[in-house]
Design a protein around this motif. Structure first.
Motif, PDB file in Angstrom:
ATOM      1  N   CYS A 188       0.852  -1.197   0.000  1.00 21.23           N
ATOM      2  CA  CYS A 188       0.000   0.000   0.000  1.00 21.23           C
ATOM      3  C   CYS A 188       0.887   1.247   0.000  1.00 21.23           C
ATOM      4  CB  CYS A 188      -0.875   0.011   1.247  1.00 21.23           C
ATOM      5  SG  CYS A 188      -1.977  -1.407   1.344  1.00 21.23           S
ATOM      6  N   ASP A 194      -8.854   3.030   0.403  1.00 20.26           N
ATOM      7  CA  ASP A 194      -9.302   2.351   1.613  1.00 20.26           C
ATOM      8  C   ASP A 194      -8.170   1.602   2.332  1.00 20.26           C
ATOM      9  OD1 ASP A 194     -10.912   1.596   3.615  1.00 20.26           O
ATOM     10  OD2 ASP A 194     -12.371   0.509   2.416  1.00 20.26           O
ATOM     11  N   LEU A 195      -7.195   2.384   2.716  1.00 17.27           N
ATOM     12  CA  LEU A 195      -6.015   1.841   3.405  1.00 17.27           C
ATOM     13  C   LEU A 195      -6.414   1.089   4.681  1.00 17.27           C
ATOM     14  CD1 LEU A 195      -2.898   1.739   3.561  1.00 17.27           C
ATOM     15  CD2 LEU A 195      -3.004   3.852   4.884  1.00 17.27           C
ATOM     16  N   GLN A 196      -7.352   1.659   5.390  1.00 17.06           N
ATOM     17  CA  GLN A 196      -7.753   1.049   6.663  1.00 17.06           C
ATOM     18  C   GLN A 196      -8.260  -0.382   6.442  1.00 17.06           C
ATOM     19  OE1 GLN A 196     -10.534   3.304   9.011  1.00 17.06           O
ATOM     20  NE2 GLN A 196     -11.058   1.547  10.279  1.00 17.06           N
ATOM     21  N   TYR A 197      -9.108  -0.557   5.429  1.00 17.96           N
ATOM     22  CA  TYR A 197      -9.654  -1.883   5.148  1.00 17.96           C
ATOM     23  C   TYR A 197      -8.511  -2.856   4.807  1.00 17.96           C
ATOM     24  CZ  TYR A 197     -11.700  -5.773   2.669  1.00 17.96           C
ATOM     25  OH  TYR A 197     -12.015  -7.048   2.271  1.00 17.96           O
ATOM     26  N   ALA A 199      -5.269  -2.647   5.504  1.00 13.95           N
ATOM     27  CA  ALA A 199      -4.399  -2.896   6.660  1.00 13.95           C
ATOM     28  C   ALA A 199      -5.040  -3.911   7.601  1.00 13.95           C
ATOM     29  CB  ALA A 199      -4.118  -1.590   7.393  1.00 13.95           C
ATOM     30  N   ALA A 200      -6.348  -3.796   7.740  1.00 12.66           N
ATOM     31  CA  ALA A 200      -7.069  -4.653   8.698  1.00 12.66           C
ATOM     32  C   ALA A 200      -7.177  -6.104   8.235  1.00 12.66           C
ATOM     33  CB  ALA A 200      -8.456  -4.072   8.977  1.00 12.66           C
ATOM     34  N   VAL A 215      -1.480   5.157  11.627  1.00 13.75           N
ATOM     35  CA  VAL A 215      -2.101   3.826  11.667  1.00 13.75           C
ATOM     36  C   VAL A 215      -2.706   3.631  13.065  1.00 13.75           C
ATOM     37  CG1 VAL A 215      -1.694   1.345  11.468  1.00 13.75           C
ATOM     38  CG2 VAL A 215      -0.473   2.926   9.959  1.00 13.75           C
ATOM     39  N   LYS A 216      -4.029   3.669  13.114  1.00 12.20           N
ATOM     40  CA  LYS A 216      -4.730   3.623  14.407  1.00 12.20           C
ATOM     41  C   LYS A 216      -5.143   2.188  14.756  1.00 12.20           C
ATOM     42  CE  LYS A 216      -5.038   8.192  14.143  1.00 12.20           C
ATOM     43  NZ  LYS A 216      -4.054   9.011  14.816  1.00 12.20           N
ATOM     44  N   ASP A 218      -7.953   0.827  14.864  1.00 18.81           N
ATOM     45  CA  ASP A 218      -8.968   0.186  14.018  1.00 18.81           C
ATOM     46  C   ASP A 218      -8.435  -0.201  12.632  1.00 18.81           C
ATOM     47  OD1 ASP A 218      -8.808   2.757  13.177  1.00 18.81           O
ATOM     48  OD2 ASP A 218     -10.885   3.303  13.624  1.00 18.81           O
ATOM     49  N   TYR A 219      -7.140   0.014  12.394  1.00 17.23           N
ATOM     50  CA  TYR A 219      -6.486  -0.500  11.181  1.00 17.23           C
ATOM     51  C   TYR A 219      -5.926  -1.906  11.444  1.00 17.23           C
ATOM     52  CZ  TYR A 219      -5.954   4.158   8.940  1.00 17.23           C
ATOM     53  OH  TYR A 219      -6.141   5.369   8.352  1.00 17.23           O
TER      54      TYR A 219
END
Ligand code: NAD
Length: 293
Positions: A188, A194-197, A199-200, A215-216, A218-219
């Motif tokens: 990435c 949609d980096l969060q999606y 990463a998760a 990067v929190k 919820d990631y």
């Protein structure tokens, strides 16, 4: 709360091995590995890093020379210096501290370093060998990350790894090393949707971005392994220096979900320098045709 991946412990172990092997080389072969660092200009961060590398070399029983050149140095002068260092038998490792001043062409300079002395693993030759999965002088930060995972017996094979960042020194090479170890790697970057999606989805998440704590929690997938490469200064007037160092990952929230996580400082950064020491020793062995005992 996830377990801490402690760069202090792992880097200490790597450096102890290097120091032991350096002592053996001196005793059996009368050879002392020597790292030659070239520093152009007055960038305080670069000066700090070079000083630290020299000090660590000396602690390992190796030699280190720092060649300082003024900001105004020409491309031609530096190219000549690299050629000279390539030809010197008593120079085992050549490190050109980056970034170079803007008027210089880094690409053309790094290209000139003898691959056998390329302790940063930045030359075409080293990158080619890394790509092909051949034994080579690997770039220190990615190599340090793999060492951390291995030390904690964290499986890589078959895992979904997500690497955020695609720089030539961290993001790209670590994604190759993870692929060579049979992870399935998603890369990435700043234009990723949609980096969060993404990463998760990661079993192993590597953040090499250079943006403080983006990067929190919820990631982070529950139970994943989080490797934070970032080194970012944030203002903090409770500190004497007026700032503190944080990673690219928000440690407080991410550590709640991760099974393992690296701290910043005290994680990947310590491994980078330990792997540089290892590369200098390896370069010296290769040049003198001495196998590891
Ligand atoms: P770089 O600036 O060369 O690359 C950063 C990458 O992050 C780029 O590929 C970019 O696309 C991506 N990026 C930027 N913003 C993003 C965003 N908002 N979302 C997703 N991706 C984004 O940086 P680098 O040299 O790879 O360094 C990254 C970080 O790691 C920095 O903080 C640096 O100081 C640190 N670093 C640490 C070590 C160490 O030893 N621990 C070594 C090298 C670099």
């Amino acid at each position: 709360m996830g377990e801490l991946i402690d760069g202090k412990i792992v880097s200490k172990a790597v450096k102890e091995d290097v120091a032991k092997e350096v002592a053996e080389l001196a005793e059996k072969h009368r050879i002392i590995p020597t790292l030659y660092a070239v520093l152009v200009g007055n960038d305080p961060a670069s000066q700090f890093y070079v000083k630290k590398k020299k000090k660590t070399c000396e602690k390992m029983g190796m030699e280190s020379v720092v060649h300082e050149l003024p900001e105004s140095t020409t491309q031609e002068t530096l190219e000549k210096l690299i050629a000279e260092l390539n030809s010197k038998k008593d120079v085992n490792g050549i490190l050109v501290q980056l970034p170079l001043p803007k008027h210089m062409d880094e690409y053309e300079i790094i290209k000139l370093i003898d691959p056998m002395k390329d302790v940063d693993g930045f030359t075409h030759h080293s990158i080619g060998d890394l790509y092909l999965g051949r034994d080579c002088l690997q770039p220190c930060t990615p190599s340090g990350i793999i060492r951390l995972l291995d030390h904690y017996n964290i499986p890589i094979e078959g895992k979904d790894a997500v690497v955020i960042g695609r720089s030539n020194i961290v993001g790209r090479p670590i994604s190759l090393l993870l692929q060579h170890r049979n992870a399935t790697v998603t890369m990435c970057h700043s234009r990723t949707n949609d980096l969060q999606y993404k990463a998760a989805q990661a079993d192993i998440l590597v953040a090499a971005i250079g943006r403080a704590e983006i990067v929190k929690g919820d990631y982070i997938k529950e139970g994943s392994v989080v490797i934070d490469v970032g080194i970012n200064r944030v203002e903090d007037h409770t500190k004497d220096k007026g700032y503190r160092i944080v990673g690219d990952v928000e440690f407080s929230t991410a550590s709640e979900r991760a099974s393992y996580i690296t701290p910043v400082p005290g994680g990947v950064g310590l491994m980078t320098i330990a792997c540089l020491m290892e590369n200098t020793l390896k370069a010296c062995r290769m040049q003198n045709n001495i196998q590891q005992t």
